[in-house]
Design an enzyme around this catalytic site. Structure first.
Site: not given
Ligand code: VAH
Length: 326
Positions: A6, A9-10, A32-34, A140, A144
């Site tokens: 990831g 991501g942020q 990441d996936i992209r 979510y 967690k």
């Protein structure tokens, strides 16, 4: 060597920068996936397309690259997860299991973040304790809580050194937020910096625990540096910075508009039922005494200093100690 999932991501964006500054660019494999856009920090060093659901690909990468530490940031965040609960459970849990299995096989240490989303309506709303009822009402949050329990199981059963933090809402200038309930805070700064009005999707008095990203990144590295024997709650520590409402952030921005030659800033409030319901299930503030005691946690940024750094970064003004630029 370090692997980040990831990484676009942020949090992943900022962790990639910080880990490369600490260990050297070539020592940190961003995944990441992209693919990253050319200007993205992940593009300035080793990058590989990797899906956390690809257990074989993850294990092969960890073995081939001699990975010793995995920072697992790939996940669906609260608002997106609420819209796609089955996908969120599958992606968030299976990718974590794959990371923990690879770490068990290869002897890696793991950082696996948790969130204030683990708390629910029957958690004390103010200064939510480290040890308390964890009955979240969002998918979510369910992933967690399950994630924290899974990490503790791998630590107990296989001796995997896995650690986590219950991240509050994170505010940063570099990467866009990833579909969470606290994203309004980042969007508000972006709107103000581009002299646009902002329609906030939470009610003005919705108090949530927030933290400036440089503090969150430093907390992550300090937790991973702490002696394991000092950690009573490795999965996962409460972390607190500032309990803020949308109205308080908007007021802090307005107080600094002149300093950045910004004409004005209009905020309206149009609560989105789904994200307002998620936020209403989260505490207004968090008690992070355990982190302060066990590994000397201490936030460095208050609302005024964060606002100054955010507006400087987003308006491309120069300021001392600028958070990673936009
Ligand atoms: C979210 N920013 O809103 C994330 C975080 C505090 C919540 O996990 O989903």
């Amino acid at each position: 060597r370090v692997l980040i999932t990831g990484a676009l991501g942020q949090v992943g964006t900022e962790l990639t920068l910080a880990l490369r500054e600490r260990y050297g660019v070539s020592e940190v494999l961003a995944t990441d996936i992209r693919s990253p856009s050319p200007g993205h920090p992940a593009a300035n060093g080793p990058f590989q397309l990797l899906d956390g659901l690809d257990a074989a690909g993850l294990l092969a990468t960890v073995q081939a690259q001699g990975i010793q530490e995995i920072y697992h940031l790939a996940a669906l965040l609260s608002a997106v997860a609420e819209a796609k609960p089955a996908l969120a459970w599958h992606l968030n849990m299976q990718s974590l299991i794959n990371v923990l299995d690879a770490a068990h096989t290869c002897g890696c240490r793991v950082f696996a973040p948790s969130s204030i989303a683990v708390f629910g309506p029957d958690t004390p709303r103010d200064l939510a304790p480290q040890l308390t009822s964890l009955r979240p009402t969002s998918m979510y949050g369910v992933t967690k809580v399950a994630g924290e329990l899974l990490c503790d199981d791998y630590a107990r059963r296989y001796g995997v050194d896995v650690r986590g933090l219950r991240y509050p809402g994170l505010i940063s200038a570099s990467a866009p937020p990833g579909g969470g309930t606290t994203d309004y805070s980042v969007e508000m700064y972006h709107a103000a910096a581009s002299s646009q009005p902002y329609a906030c999707f939470l009610a003005p008095d919705t108090a949530l625990e927030m933290l400036f990203m440089p503090d969150a990144v430093r907390a992550t590295l300090e937790l991973m540096d702490a002696p394991k024997s000092a950690l009573r709650y490795p999965n996962a520590y409460n972390l607190a910075g500032m309990s803020l409402t949308p109205a308080a952030i908007a007021a802090a921005i307005r107080r600094q508009l002149h300093a950045f030659d910004l004409p004005h800033f209009e905020v309206s409030y149009a609560p989105d039922p789904v994200r307002q319901a998620i936020a209403n299930g989260w505490p207004r503030s968090i008690d992070d005494a355990a982190a302060r005691q066990d590994w000397s946690w201490q936030p460095a940024y208050d609302l005024q200093r964060m606002t100054s750094q955010m507006l400087a970064a987003l308006t491309h003004h120069t300021t001392g100690g600028l958070a990673h630029g936009a």
